[in-house]
Design an enzyme around this catalytic site. Structure first.
Site, short mmCIF file in Angstrom:
data_model
loop_
_atom_site.label_atom_id
_atom_site.label_comp_id
_atom_site.label_asym_id
_atom_site.label_seq_id
_atom_site.Cartn_x
_atom_site.Cartn_y
_atom_site.Cartn_z
CG ASP A 17 18.33 -14.48 -18.52
OD1 ASP A 17 18.69 -14.64 -19.71
OD2 ASP A 17 17.15 -14.54 -18.16
CD GLU A 99 16.76 -18.60 -28.21
OE1 GLU A 99 15.56 -18.86 -28.32
OE2 GLU A 99 17.24 -18.02 -27.21
CE LYS A 135 18.14 -19.58 -23.93
NZ LYS A 135 18.32 -18.19 -23.49
CB THR A 159 15.11 -21.83 -24.37
OG1 THR A 159 14.65 -20.68 -23.67
CG2 THR A 159 14.90 -21.63 -25.86
CG PHE A 181 11.07 -19.27 -19.90
CD1 PHE A 181 12.30 -19.91 -19.91
CD2 PHE A 181 10.83 -18.31 -20.86
CE1 PHE A 181 13.27 -19.58 -20.85
CE2 PHE A 181 11.78 -17.98 -21.81
CZ PHE A 181 13.01 -18.61 -21.81
#
Length: 330
Positions: A17, A99, A135, A159, A181
């Site tokens: 990440d 993303e 994403k 996400t 998350f």
């Protein structure tokens, strides 16, 4: 004795990440995931200035001699995440998540268009779409965009996912991957209740465990990738998840620590659990989202935070453009 990281890799796909490629080379994850904040941070690091500069030079050539810095920076912004993604794919054997602009999170059509643009850029660089995850924020509009993209063979990573309603909608849309998350859920509950949580009592751990069990119980193909960890205790409790995306600092802690790591999540056990199926449509999604204060707050906050990071990135690109501009000669 094997380290916790070595043991974790035996039953969970470990994902980096970060936008920091030096960390990826050190910890050797299978995949890597980035977000606007991580790309902005990496773009400001001297080690990656050459990537930024190359992107700016290409954008300047594409925009034309008459283009101003703002126009050039905007053009560069569209390609920078892909430029980092291409470099990352030289290191990791698997996939990279790139993303879509967070400011498009409530617009399905524009999200689809940007996803097509991202895939086209990778394909022009000789990288197939099987190595890319698009994403997208887990709004209803984002999930519906992902449903269309998946039918086209473009794989998606949903996400900013905080609630079961988001997870169910993603599974029904047949998205490839979700990123709940963990740490941000914990943050909200700590602030809301004033309590601290550890181990299996961590609300983020509880949320991801429920999602994982739900998916495996009903045979959904969508994979669960826990994200946004605050400590290695959360990671230990979610060992066995399909994937976990972990920041370099926590990867280092796992790599330094020895002991026995227990597989906490197990698809075979999930299959025999008594779990009620949740029907999902737009009205149900919106009702459940409004009722879930945590998911509502954190999704809104996450989109706003990523949007701000993108604005900072655009400003950074404009500033860097001025710095590398050739001096005017008389």
């Amino acid at each position: 004795m094997a380290t916790l990281l070595e043991q974790l890799k035996q039953f969970t796909t470990v994902v980096a990440d970060t936008g920091d490629m030096q960390s990826m080379e050190k910890f050797k994850p299978t995949d890597a995931t980035t977000n606007p904040s991580l790309i902005t941070a990496a773009a400001g690091m001297p080690a990656y200035s050459h990537i930024v500069d190359d992107v700016l030079k290409n954008a300047k050539a594409k925009a034309g001699a008459s283009a101003d810095d703002k126009t050039i920076a905007a053009e560069a912004f569209k390609t920078l995440a892909v430029a980092f993604g291409r470099k990352i794919l030289e290191i990791v054997p698997g996939r990279v998540s790139t993303e879509v602009d967070a400011r498009l999170s409530y617009d399905s059509e524009k999200t689809i268009a940007e996803a097509h643009s991202i895939i086209k850029q990778y394909e022009e660089a000789g990288i197939g779409k099987e190595r890319i995850l698009i994403k997208i924020a887990s709004t209803w509009e984002g999930i519906k965009a992902a449903e269309v993209l998946e039918k086209e063979g473009i794989h998606c990573n949903l996400t900013l996912l905080f609630g079961m309603h988001q997870a169910v909608a993603c599974a029904e849309a047949k998205v490839t991957l979700i990123s709940p998350f963990v740490g941000r859920i914990l943050d909200w509950y700590k602030k809301d209740t004033g309590k601290d949580y550890t181990g299996a009592e961590d609300p983020g751990v509880i949320s991801v465990t429920k999602i994982y069990n739900y998916y495996k119980k009903f045979g959904y193909k969508t994979q669960v990738m826990g994200a946004s960890f605050r400590n290695i205790g959360e990671i230990i409790e979610l060992a066995g998840s399909d994937l976990l995306t972990i920041a370099p600092k926590l990867l280092a802690e796992l790599d330094e620590k020895e002991g026995t790591l227990e597989k906490k999540l197990d698809a075979a056990k999930s299959a025999s659990m008594e779990i009620e199926k949740i029907p999902m449509d737009k009205a149900t999604f919106e009702k459940l989202h409004a009722e879930d204060r945590m998911a509502h707050d954190k999704l809104k906050e996450g989109i706003e935070g990523f949007s701000k990071a993108l604005e900072e990135l655009e400003a950074l690109l404009e500033k860097r453009l001025k710095e590398i501009a050739e001096p005017v000669t008389a």
